[in-house]
Design a protein around this motif. Structure first.
Motif, PDB file in Angstrom:
ATOM      1  N   CYS A  48       0.826  -1.212   0.000  1.00 55.78           N
ATOM      2  CA  CYS A  48       0.000   0.000   0.000  1.00 55.78           C
ATOM      3  C   CYS A  48       0.860   1.263   0.000  1.00 55.78           C
ATOM      4  N   PHE A  49       1.891   1.264   0.838  1.00 55.14           N
ATOM      5  CA  PHE A  49       2.780   2.421   0.865  1.00 55.14           C
ATOM      6  C   PHE A  49       3.467   2.610  -0.492  1.00 55.14           C
ATOM      7  N   ALA A  50       3.936   1.505  -1.064  1.00 55.60           N
ATOM      8  CA  ALA A  50       4.661   1.599  -2.332  1.00 55.60           C
ATOM      9  C   ALA A  50       3.759   2.150  -3.427  1.00 55.60           C
ATOM     10  N   LEU A  51       2.539   1.580  -3.529  1.00 57.89           N
ATOM     11  CA  LEU A  51       1.660   1.961  -4.640  1.00 57.89           C
ATOM     12  C   LEU A  51       0.999   3.320  -4.424  1.00 57.89           C
ATOM     13  N   PHE A  52       0.617   3.606  -3.175  1.00 58.10           N
ATOM     14  CA  PHE A  52      -0.235   4.776  -2.952  1.00 58.10           C
ATOM     15  C   PHE A  52       0.433   5.876  -2.143  1.00 58.10           C
ATOM     16  N   SER A  53       1.746   5.764  -1.943  1.00 55.14           N
ATOM     17  CA  SER A  53       2.430   6.842  -1.243  1.00 55.14           C
ATOM     18  C   SER A  53       3.784   7.134  -1.889  1.00 55.14           C
ATOM     19  N   TRP A  54       4.672   6.150  -1.879  1.00 54.36           N
ATOM     20  CA  TRP A  54       6.018   6.405  -2.388  1.00 54.36           C
ATOM     21  C   TRP A  54       6.020   6.623  -3.892  1.00 54.36           C
ATOM     22  N   TYR A  55       5.317   5.751  -4.627  1.00 50.56           N
ATOM     23  CA  TYR A  55       5.274   5.902  -6.079  1.00 50.56           C
ATOM     24  C   TYR A  55       4.618   7.226  -6.506  1.00 50.56           C
ATOM     25  N   PRO A  56       3.448   7.587  -5.943  1.00 50.83           N
ATOM     26  CA  PRO A  56       2.859   8.876  -6.332  1.00 50.83           C
ATOM     27  C   PRO A  56       3.746  10.088  -5.996  1.00 50.83           C
ATOM     28  N   ILE A  57       4.529   9.989  -4.916  1.00 53.86           N
ATOM     29  CA  ILE A  57       5.404  11.129  -4.578  1.00 53.86           C
ATOM     30  C   ILE A  57       6.377  11.374  -5.729  1.00 53.86           C
ATOM     31  N   VAL A  58       7.043  10.287  -6.156  1.00 57.19           N
ATOM     32  CA  VAL A  58       8.028  10.414  -7.227  1.00 57.19           C
ATOM     33  C   VAL A  58       7.337  10.830  -8.522  1.00 57.19           C
ATOM     34  N   ARG A  59       6.205  10.171  -8.785  1.00 58.58           N
ATOM     35  CA  ARG A  59       5.504  10.444 -10.029  1.00 58.58           C
ATOM     36  C   ARG A  59       5.020  11.891 -10.108  1.00 58.58           C
ATOM     37  N   GLY A  60       4.593  12.430  -8.954  1.00 58.33           N
ATOM     38  CA  GLY A  60       4.108  13.800  -8.924  1.00 58.33           C
ATOM     39  C   GLY A  60       5.165  14.782  -9.372  1.00 58.33           C
ATOM     40  N   VAL A  61       6.397  14.567  -8.886  1.00 48.74           N
ATOM     41  CA  VAL A  61       7.479  15.474  -9.251  1.00 48.74           C
ATOM     42  C   VAL A  61       7.815  15.310 -10.736  1.00 48.74           C
ATOM     43  N   LEU A  62       7.839  14.052 -11.207  1.00 45.47           N
ATOM     44  CA  LEU A  62       8.145  13.825 -12.629  1.00 45.47           C
ATOM     45  C   LEU A  62       7.077  14.450 -13.523  1.00 45.47           C
TER      46      LEU A  62
ATOM     47  N   LEU B 139      -3.953   9.599 -10.891  1.00 46.02           N
ATOM     48  CA  LEU B 139      -3.450   8.891 -12.077  1.00 46.02           C
ATOM     49  C   LEU B 139      -3.057   7.459 -11.712  1.00 46.02           C
ATOM     50  N   THR B 140      -2.597   7.248 -10.472  1.00 45.99           N
ATOM     51  CA  THR B 140      -2.221   5.905 -10.060  1.00 45.99           C
ATOM     52  C   THR B 140      -3.437   4.998  -9.978  1.00 45.99           C
ATOM     53  N   ILE B 141      -4.532   5.484  -9.403  1.00 47.58           N
ATOM     54  CA  ILE B 141      -5.685   4.589  -9.291  1.00 47.58           C
ATOM     55  C   ILE B 141      -6.382   4.350 -10.630  1.00 47.58           C
ATOM     56  N   THR B 142      -6.160   5.230 -11.598  1.00 49.66           N
ATOM     57  CA  THR B 142      -6.772   4.946 -12.898  1.00 49.66           C
ATOM     58  C   THR B 142      -6.059   3.785 -13.584  1.00 49.66           C
ATOM     59  N   ASP B 143      -4.815   3.519 -13.160  1.00 52.02           N
ATOM     60  CA  ASP B 143      -4.093   2.385 -13.737  1.00 52.02           C
ATOM     61  C   ASP B 143      -3.035   1.969 -12.723  1.00 52.02           C
ATOM     62  N   VAL B 144      -3.422   1.118 -11.788  1.00 53.93           N
ATOM     63  CA  VAL B 144      -2.515   0.754 -10.700  1.00 53.93           C
ATOM     64  C   VAL B 144      -1.355  -0.065 -11.254  1.00 53.93           C
ATOM     65  N   PRO B 145      -0.116   0.377 -10.982  1.00 52.06           N
ATOM     66  CA  PRO B 145       1.033  -0.373 -11.484  1.00 52.06           C
ATOM     67  C   PRO B 145       1.033  -1.803 -10.932  1.00 52.06           C
ATOM     68  N   ILE B 146       1.674  -2.709 -11.632  1.00 51.84           N
ATOM     69  CA  ILE B 146       1.785  -4.128 -11.299  1.00 51.84           C
ATOM     70  C   ILE B 146       0.427  -4.815 -11.399  1.00 51.84           C
ATOM     71  N   LEU B 147      -0.563  -4.321 -10.633  1.00 53.73           N
ATOM     72  CA  LEU B 147      -1.877  -4.960 -10.656  1.00 53.73           C
ATOM     73  C   LEU B 147      -2.596  -4.688 -11.979  1.00 53.73           C
ATOM     74  N   GLY B 148      -2.298  -3.532 -12.583  1.00 53.86           N
ATOM     75  CA  GLY B 148      -2.886  -3.203 -13.873  1.00 53.86           C
ATOM     76  C   GLY B 148      -4.397  -3.042 -13.863  1.00 53.86           C
ATOM     77  N   VAL B 149      -4.967  -2.598 -12.732  1.00 51.32           N
ATOM     78  CA  VAL B 149      -6.422  -2.420 -12.686  1.00 51.32           C
ATOM     79  C   VAL B 149      -6.777  -0.944 -12.572  1.00 51.32           C
ATOM     80  N   ASN B 150      -8.008  -0.615 -12.944  1.00 47.64           N
ATOM     81  CA  ASN B 150      -8.520   0.734 -12.814  1.00 47.64           C
ATOM     82  C   ASN B 150      -9.466   0.760 -11.612  1.00 47.64           C
ATOM     83  N   LEU B 151      -9.116   1.551 -10.604  1.00 52.72           N
ATOM     84  CA  LEU B 151      -9.910   1.550  -9.367  1.00 52.72           C
ATOM     85  C   LEU B 151     -10.892   2.716  -9.294  1.00 52.72           C
ATOM     86  N   VAL B 152     -11.042   3.477 -10.399  1.00 53.87           N
ATOM     87  CA  VAL B 152     -12.044   4.540 -10.380  1.00 53.87           C
ATOM     88  C   VAL B 152     -13.413   3.891 -10.180  1.00 53.87           C
TER      89      VAL B 152
END
Lengths: 316, 289
Positions: A48-62, B139-152
């Motif tokens: 959960c942290f990786a997908l919904f916290s750490w990854y979005p932080i990096v992605r936001g800056v990019l 943007l992450t929940i529209t296409d969750v990495p690894i899982l490849g699902v859309n959670l909208v």
């Protein structure tokens, strides 16, 4: 998924139990099993942290340096997003409004709760009642508070102008007037949130040893001097922490302007977050929105960092 | 919070006229500021729309319409949005407990390699204001990495990010740290596995902190607005807060007010029942206690 990740480690240590302790290969193996068990416990939270916290932080800056359109791959555009922002007059309005909101919110939301807490700490009756009612608005969902106050602010039959009419004052137009709109939002936000600050201050005031006041009084200190030399120094840590937390929280104001004014009148209540919302979810310009959130992040990090330094030092 | 009278800022006694005046004024001001708005709302919701539009206003309804509450419930289909909200809140609570308790336990007692690194990486996220992550999160929940699902339009888009809560980890770990390791070692000697130790030894002791984390989780999820607003584009799935603001512009004012009362009631009830826990959580959480 969650159940299986929790259960898997249960069986894992079992084979190891038959091994004789002390032998080097056994110990190594046990370390490995213990680590696997620990990461088994951790993995759900880690994902959960990786997908919904750490990854979005990096992605936001990019994203702040990219142009996204969901058809082709994201394109690197350097500082274009920032240039577009700086060219938008609303960008400067949004920052001015947000800083004004934060400043006004501090006047009401920072000093008033402290004074209320000092007052409540002196009272000896109905303490439970005061604590209960001051915290009631905190429990209201912000949407409910915003819609409720929007009705109170109605210049005609609204509660506030009705009360003002009793004492013969022709009330202002509150949300409909660009000179009072921002202040109106500050008042709702303050009413909704001051309960928590008040009760935190109250708890801090109650930890002040009574002997300090007695000693100060013996030295001839009057009430104001006791407030300055006993009360405030003794609660300095809490005051400072809440000051920083409040700055960070109020600079992210969104719900009140979104629901009560939509940014108007004359863009007088467009806040940084409202502008961010417009860029991302109205214009679908995620790159520029990310540039704005990166700027907000940088500004707020200063306060977050100060907060961390202060609380760390107190912990040590 | 002890209520025993200790020496405070003012030295005067608490029986004199001055104290009585200050006390009475405080009671009146507090009631006016924090109780009156609620009363005004509950009464306003029972007036007809024409009465609400009239100046000067009436205090008590001239025509009592308590039926506004049931009418609002039906008109806005509030039952559906209540259920949606309960689903979102309950899920967020369960996921936070189920994911964060074992994680905090592992970081506190099992202490794996890189455990401290993981803890620091989690705590760093506390410094980041959540709203600055809205865009990349969306943007992450529209296409969750690894899982490849859309959670909208999927409540999991609220549940899973809720578990990435460093404050929970911090509170729980700090509590677990205080449990003596000898106690756990003794249980392990008796052949209990890590899960058994957590379930039978640690959790029964951790009830107070579980209550605090649970209440923080439930209240935060119920009050949340901006994230559910983004996640649920399908109106049928929206939470109460999101639905109410959508209905607000074209709902008769008295019915909207009735809807506000109904939406506020569960949280007020939770507060009245769990007041002690909530206020304890407030001071335990925000400031070093």
């Amino acid at each position: 998924m969650s159940a299986s990740t929790l259960l898997r480690p249960a069986g894992a240590p079992a084979p190891d139990a038959t091994r004789r302790p002390g032998r080097a290969p056994g110990r190594t193996r046990r370390r490995i099993v213990e680590n696997l068990t620990a990461y088994g416990f951790l993995c759900a939270a880690l994902v959960c942290f990786a997908l919904f916290s750490w990854y979005p932080i990096v992605r936001g800056v990019l994203l702040a340096f990219q142009q996204v359109n969901f058809i082709t791959d994201p394109e690197w555009v350097g500082f274009d997003n920032f240039e577009r922002l700086f060219a938008d007059p609303l960008f400067w309005d949004a920052w001015r409004n947000t800083l004004l909101f934060t400043g006004l919110a501090l006047v009401f939301g920072f000093f008033v709760p402290f004074l209320i807490a000092v007052l409540l700490n002196e009272l000896r009756h109905a303490k439970g009642y005061f604590r209960l009612v001051v915290y009631l608005p905190v429990m209201l969902p912000p949407v409910v508070a915003a819609l409720l106050w929007k009705w109170f602010y109605d210049p005609g039959p609204g509660l506030f102008n009705s009360l003002l009419r009793i004492v013969g004052i022709d009330g202002p137009h509150w949300l409909d007037d660009s000179t009072t709109s921002l202040l109106s939002l500050v008042l709702v936000a303050t009413w909704s949130n001051l309960g928590s600050a008040t009760l935190i201050y109250l708890a801090a005031l109650q930890t002040i040893p009574g002997e300090l006041y007695e000693a100060a009084e013996l030295d001839g200190a009057n009430v104001v001097q006791r407030l300055r030399h006993v009360t405030i120094p003794q609660t300095r840590f809490v005051l400072l922490v809440l000051l920083l937390l409040q700055i960070v929280a109020t600079m992210q104001v969104f719900t009140e302007p979104y629901i009560m004014t939509g940014g108007g009148p004359d863009d007088s209540t467009v806040t940084v977050l409202l502008l961010l919302y417009r860029y991302a979810f109205v214009y679908n310009d995620f790159g520029t929105a990310s540039a704005l959130s990166t700027l907000l992040l940088v500004v707020l990090s200063v306060f977050s960092f100060a907060y961390l330094r202060i609380t760390r030092r107190a912990d040590a | 919070m002890s209520d025993r009278p200790v020496r405070t800022l003012f030295s005067g006694n608490r029986t004199g006229l001055g104290y009585k005046v200050v006390f009475t004024v405080t009671i009146v001001v507090f009631t006016a500021a924090f109780v009156l708005p609620f009363l005004w709302l509950v009464l306003g919701a029972m007036k007809p729309t024409v009465e609400l539009a009239r100046v000067p206003v009436t205090v008590l309804p001239e025509t009592w319409q308590p039926g506004n509450y049931t009418e609002a419930w039906q008109l806005m289909d509030l039952g559906k949005y209540f259920l949606n909200t309960v689903l979102v809140v309950a899920g967020a609570w369960v996921v936070q407990i189920l994911f964060d308790v074992p994680a905090a336990y592992a970081l506190s007692k099992l202490r794996p390699v890189f455990g401290n690194g993981v803890l620091v990486a989690m705590l760093i996220t506390l410094m980041l204001p959540p709203s600055t992550l809205l865009v990349p999160m969306y943007l992450t929940i529209t296409d969750v990495p690894i899982l490849g699902v859309n959670l909208v339009n999927n409540p999991a888009a609220i549940w899973l990010p809720a578990a990435a809560n460093a404050f929970n980890i911090y509170l729980l770990k700090r509590f677990f740290d205080q449990i003596p390791s000898e106690l756990l070692d003794a249980a392990r000697m008796d052949g209990a596995g890590a899960v058994t130790v957590l379930w039978r030894v640690v959790l029964p002791m951790a009830r107070p902190i579980l209550a605090v984390v649970s209440i923080l989780a439930v209240v935060a999820a119920w009050k949340d607005f901006i994230w559910p607003l983004l996640v649920f584009s399908d109106p049928a799935l929206q939470t109460l807060s999101v639905a109410l603001q959508r209905f607000a512009p074209d709902t008769p004012i008295n019915l909207l007010l009735a809807g506000l009362v109904l939406a506020a009631l569960p949280m007020i009830a939770v507060f009245l029942v769990f007041q002690r826990h909530i206020l304890a959580g407030l001071t335990a959480g925000s400031v070093k206690g």
